[in-house]
Motif scaffolding. Structure first.
Motif, PDB file in Angstrom:
ATOM      1  N   VAL A   7       0.841  -1.197   0.000  1.00  0.00           N
ATOM      2  CA  VAL A   7       0.000   0.000   0.000  1.00  0.00           C
ATOM      3  C   VAL A   7       0.876   1.248   0.000  1.00  0.00           C
ATOM      4  O   VAL A   7       0.623   2.201  -0.741  1.00  0.00           O
ATOM      5  N   MET A   8       1.918   1.241   0.804  1.00  0.00           N
ATOM      6  CA  MET A   8       2.820   2.389   0.850  1.00  0.00           C
ATOM      7  C   MET A   8       3.546   2.579  -0.484  1.00  0.00           C
ATOM      8  O   MET A   8       3.750   3.710  -0.931  1.00  0.00           O
ATOM      9  N   LEU A   9       3.920   1.481  -1.135  1.00  0.00           N
ATOM     10  CA  LEU A   9       4.553   1.567  -2.446  1.00  0.00           C
ATOM     11  C   LEU A   9       3.589   2.173  -3.464  1.00  0.00           C
ATOM     12  O   LEU A   9       3.966   3.032  -4.258  1.00  0.00           O
ATOM     13  N   PHE A  10       2.322   1.735  -3.424  1.00  0.00           N
ATOM     14  CA  PHE A  10       1.310   2.307  -4.316  1.00  0.00           C
ATOM     15  C   PHE A  10       1.171   3.801  -4.068  1.00  0.00           C
ATOM     16  O   PHE A  10       1.161   4.598  -5.015  1.00  0.00           O
ATOM     17  N   VAL A  11       1.064   4.209  -2.810  1.00  0.00           N
ATOM     18  CA  VAL A  11       0.905   5.622  -2.468  1.00  0.00           C
ATOM     19  C   VAL A  11       2.103   6.421  -2.968  1.00  0.00           C
ATOM     20  O   VAL A  11       1.954   7.501  -3.550  1.00  0.00           O
ATOM     21  N   ILE A  13       4.220   5.643  -5.447  1.00  0.00           N
ATOM     22  CA  ILE A  13       4.237   5.692  -6.914  1.00  0.00           C
ATOM     23  C   ILE A  13       3.168   6.653  -7.424  1.00  0.00           C
ATOM     24  O   ILE A  13       3.438   7.515  -8.273  1.00  0.00           O
ATOM     25  N   PHE A  14       1.952   6.535  -6.891  1.00  0.00           N
ATOM     26  CA  PHE A  14       0.854   7.364  -7.374  1.00  0.00           C
ATOM     27  C   PHE A  14       1.095   8.840  -7.088  1.00  0.00           C
ATOM     28  O   PHE A  14       1.057   9.673  -7.992  1.00  0.00           O
ATOM     29  N   PHE A  15       1.356   9.180  -5.841  1.00  0.00           N
ATOM     30  CA  PHE A  15       1.530  10.591  -5.504  1.00  0.00           C
ATOM     31  C   PHE A  15       2.848  11.145  -6.037  1.00  0.00           C
ATOM     32  O   PHE A  15       2.929  12.322  -6.388  1.00  0.00           O
ATOM     33  N   GLY A  16       3.864  10.299  -6.126  1.00  0.00           N
ATOM     34  CA  GLY A  16       5.115  10.734  -6.743  1.00  0.00           C
ATOM     35  C   GLY A  16       4.905  11.074  -8.209  1.00  0.00           C
ATOM     36  O   GLY A  16       5.410  12.088  -8.702  1.00  0.00           O
ATOM     37  N   SER A  17       4.157  10.235  -8.909  1.00  0.00           N
ATOM     38  CA  SER A  17       3.847  10.496 -10.315  1.00  0.00           C
ATOM     39  C   SER A  17       3.020  11.772 -10.458  1.00  0.00           C
ATOM     40  O   SER A  17       3.281  12.589 -11.345  1.00  0.00           O
ATOM     41  N   CYS A  18       2.041  11.945  -9.587  1.00  0.00           N
ATOM     42  CA  CYS A  18       1.219  13.163  -9.632  1.00  0.00           C
ATOM     43  C   CYS A  18       2.080  14.403  -9.415  1.00  0.00           C
ATOM     44  O   CYS A  18       1.929  15.404 -10.123  1.00  0.00           O
ATOM     45  N   PHE A  19       2.981  14.332  -8.453  1.00  0.00           N
ATOM     46  CA  PHE A  19       3.849  15.474  -8.159  1.00  0.00           C
ATOM     47  C   PHE A  19       4.747  15.793  -9.343  1.00  0.00           C
ATOM     48  O   PHE A  19       4.842  16.939  -9.773  1.00  0.00           O
ATOM     49  N   ILE A  20       5.389  14.767  -9.900  1.00  0.00           N
ATOM     50  CA  ILE A  20       6.297  14.986 -11.032  1.00  0.00           C
ATOM     51  C   ILE A  20       5.540  15.532 -12.234  1.00  0.00           C
ATOM     52  O   ILE A  20       5.996  16.472 -12.895  1.00  0.00           O
ATOM     53  N   LEU A  80      -7.072   9.908 -17.698  1.00  0.00           N
ATOM     54  CA  LEU A  80      -5.670   9.918 -17.267  1.00  0.00           C
ATOM     55  C   LEU A  80      -5.516   9.529 -15.799  1.00  0.00           C
ATOM     56  O   LEU A  80      -4.558   8.850 -15.435  1.00  0.00           O
ATOM     57  N   TRP A  81      -6.474   9.943 -14.972  1.00  0.00           N
ATOM     58  CA  TRP A  81      -6.407   9.535 -13.563  1.00  0.00           C
ATOM     59  C   TRP A  81      -6.533   8.022 -13.443  1.00  0.00           C
ATOM     60  O   TRP A  81      -5.809   7.383 -12.678  1.00  0.00           O
ATOM     61  N   SER A  82      -7.448   7.451 -14.205  1.00  0.00           N
ATOM     62  CA  SER A  82      -7.629   5.998 -14.166  1.00  0.00           C
ATOM     63  C   SER A  82      -6.384   5.282 -14.664  1.00  0.00           C
ATOM     64  O   SER A  82      -5.965   4.271 -14.088  1.00  0.00           O
ATOM     65  N   ILE A  83      -5.786   5.783 -15.719  1.00  0.00           N
ATOM     66  CA  ILE A  83      -4.560   5.184 -16.246  1.00  0.00           C
ATOM     67  C   ILE A  83      -3.456   5.262 -15.212  1.00  0.00           C
ATOM     68  O   ILE A  83      -2.718   4.289 -14.991  1.00  0.00           O
ATOM     69  N   LEU A  84      -3.338   6.392 -14.530  1.00  0.00           N
ATOM     70  CA  LEU A  84      -2.302   6.562 -13.506  1.00  0.00           C
ATOM     71  C   LEU A  84      -2.539   5.624 -12.324  1.00  0.00           C
ATOM     72  O   LEU A  84      -1.590   4.995 -11.820  1.00  0.00           O
ATOM     73  N   ILE A  85      -3.778   5.485 -11.895  1.00  0.00           N
ATOM     74  CA  ILE A  85      -4.093   4.597 -10.771  1.00  0.00           C
ATOM     75  C   ILE A  85      -3.828   3.143 -11.150  1.00  0.00           C
ATOM     76  O   ILE A  85      -3.176   2.402 -10.396  1.00  0.00           O
ATOM     77  N   VAL A  86      -4.308   2.715 -12.313  1.00  0.00           N
ATOM     78  CA  VAL A  86      -4.111   1.325 -12.733  1.00  0.00           C
ATOM     79  C   VAL A  86      -2.626   1.034 -12.948  1.00  0.00           C
ATOM     80  O   VAL A  86      -2.135  -0.027 -12.563  1.00  0.00           O
ATOM     81  N   THR A  87      -1.893   1.974 -13.538  1.00  0.00           N
ATOM     82  CA  THR A  87      -0.447   1.790 -13.718  1.00  0.00           C
ATOM     83  C   THR A  87       0.245   1.644 -12.368  1.00  0.00           C
ATOM     84  O   THR A  87       1.131   0.793 -12.208  1.00  0.00           O
ATOM     85  N   SER A  88      -0.161   2.437 -11.396  1.00  0.00           N
ATOM     86  CA  SER A  88       0.424   2.321 -10.056  1.00  0.00           C
ATOM     87  C   SER A  88       0.128   0.956  -9.448  1.00  0.00           C
ATOM     88  O   SER A  88       1.009   0.335  -8.839  1.00  0.00           O
ATOM     89  N   ILE A  93       2.733  -4.891  -8.200  1.00  0.00           N
ATOM     90  CA  ILE A  93       2.578  -6.346  -8.199  1.00  0.00           C
ATOM     91  C   ILE A  93       3.956  -6.979  -8.327  1.00  0.00           C
ATOM     92  O   ILE A  93       4.745  -6.584  -9.186  1.00  0.00           O
ATOM     93  N   PRO A  94       4.267  -7.970  -7.502  1.00  0.00           N
ATOM     94  CA  PRO A  94       5.587  -8.619  -7.600  1.00  0.00           C
ATOM     95  C   PRO A  94       5.638  -9.622  -8.762  1.00  0.00           C
ATOM     96  O   PRO A  94       5.529 -10.836  -8.573  1.00  0.00           O
ATOM     97  N   ILE A  95       5.771  -9.096  -9.966  1.00  0.00           N
ATOM     98  CA  ILE A  95       5.830  -9.919 -11.179  1.00  0.00           C
ATOM     99  C   ILE A  95       6.990  -9.413 -12.029  1.00  0.00           C
ATOM    100  O   ILE A  95       7.501  -8.310 -11.803  1.00  0.00           O
ATOM    101  N   PRO A  96       7.391 -10.194 -13.022  1.00  0.00           N
ATOM    102  CA  PRO A  96       8.458  -9.732 -13.915  1.00  0.00           C
ATOM    103  C   PRO A  96       8.069  -8.444 -14.645  1.00  0.00           C
ATOM    104  O   PRO A  96       6.896  -8.192 -14.906  1.00  0.00           O
ATOM    105  N   ILE A  97       9.083  -7.674 -14.985  1.00  0.00           N
ATOM    106  CA  ILE A  97       8.851  -6.374 -15.620  1.00  0.00           C
ATOM    107  C   ILE A  97       8.100  -6.509 -16.949  1.00  0.00           C
ATOM    108  O   ILE A  97       7.289  -5.660 -17.295  1.00  0.00           O
ATOM    109  N   ARG A  98       8.340  -7.590 -17.693  1.00  0.00           N
ATOM    110  CA  ARG A  98       7.642  -7.739 -18.977  1.00  0.00           C
ATOM    111  C   ARG A  98       6.139  -7.911 -18.765  1.00  0.00           C
ATOM    112  O   ARG A  98       5.345  -7.437 -19.573  1.00  0.00           O
ATOM    113  N   HIS A  99       5.738  -8.556 -17.681  1.00  0.00           N
ATOM    114  CA  HIS A  99       4.310  -8.674 -17.379  1.00  0.00           C
ATOM    115  C   HIS A  99       3.728  -7.316 -16.997  1.00  0.00           C
ATOM    116  O   HIS A  99       2.571  -7.019 -17.313  1.00  0.00           O
ATOM    117  N   LYS A 100       4.514  -6.499 -16.320  1.00  0.00           N
ATOM    118  CA  LYS A 100       4.056  -5.156 -15.974  1.00  0.00           C
ATOM    119  C   LYS A 100       3.871  -4.328 -17.242  1.00  0.00           C
ATOM    120  O   LYS A 100       2.878  -3.610 -17.380  1.00  0.00           O
TER     121      LYS A 100
END
Length: 181
Positions: A7-11, A13-20, A80-88, A93-100
């Motif tokens: 959850v903290m990682l999601f927060v 990534i999401f808020f970091g992306s929003c800030f940037i 765009l908000w939905s894309i940002l949330i789903v991307t976050s 998810i602990p999966i290989p980068i190609r799956h991401k």
């Protein structure tokens, strides 16, 4: 504790992306381009369906205009908000980068397509009844939008877990993992 870290990682990534995005003015440029894209695509699809519409802009606002009404395409219409949330969510998810990458490549066009269908259907319904169009926009599509994105996200998660289970299964032998004696 493991879930708290996710959850903290999601927060972060999401808020970091929003800030940037907001500091670099990239968010505003993306929203403007997406609003213009949706007004043009929406008008094109509506014209294919027999509705007489035009995509128009005035003072950096974008509209789909028809003889019956004008639909204002605002920032929230772009997805765009939905894309940002789903991307976050995909990135935590602990999966290989190609799956991401597959997940982001699948979900982004899906969200854009759902938004296009939403905009077109709301304008069609609003052409015949403004109150029905308001209801479809405010209630039906909000719930349907969340449900559709959730279904596709969970299908993606189950695909990721299935491929992970296949790799971990002893009976599964990758063609690349064969031993050479």
């Amino acid at each position: 504790m493991r879930y708290f870290k996710r959850v903290m990682l999601f927060v972060m990534i999401f808020f970091g992306s929003c800030f940037i995005l907001s500091v670099t003015s990239l968010w505003s440029a993306l929203n403007d381009n997406m609003r213009q894209l949706f007004s043009c695509m929406g008008s094109y699809v509506l014209n294919l369906l027999g509705f007489n519409t035009i995509a128009c802009s005035a003072y950096n606002d974008y509209y789909i205009g028809s003889p019956a009404l004008n639909m204002h395409i605002i920032d929230e219409c772009t997805g765009l908000w939905s894309i940002l949330i789903v991307t976050s969510f995909i990135l935590i998810i602990p999966i290989p980068i190609r799956h991401k990458i597959y997940g982001i490549m699948i979900m982004t066009p899906f969200i854009i397509l759902i938004n296009l269908i939403r905009i077109v259907s709301v304008l069609i319904v609003s052409t015949y009844s403004l109150s029905a169009g308001d209801f479809v926009h405010a209630y039906i599509w909000r719930a349907l939008y969340i449900i559709l994105i959730g279904i596709v996200y969970f299908v993606y998660i189950s695909w990721c877990s299935r491929t992970k289970n296949l790799r971990e299964n002893d009976a599964y032998q990758s063609p690349l993992a064969t031993e050479v004696n």
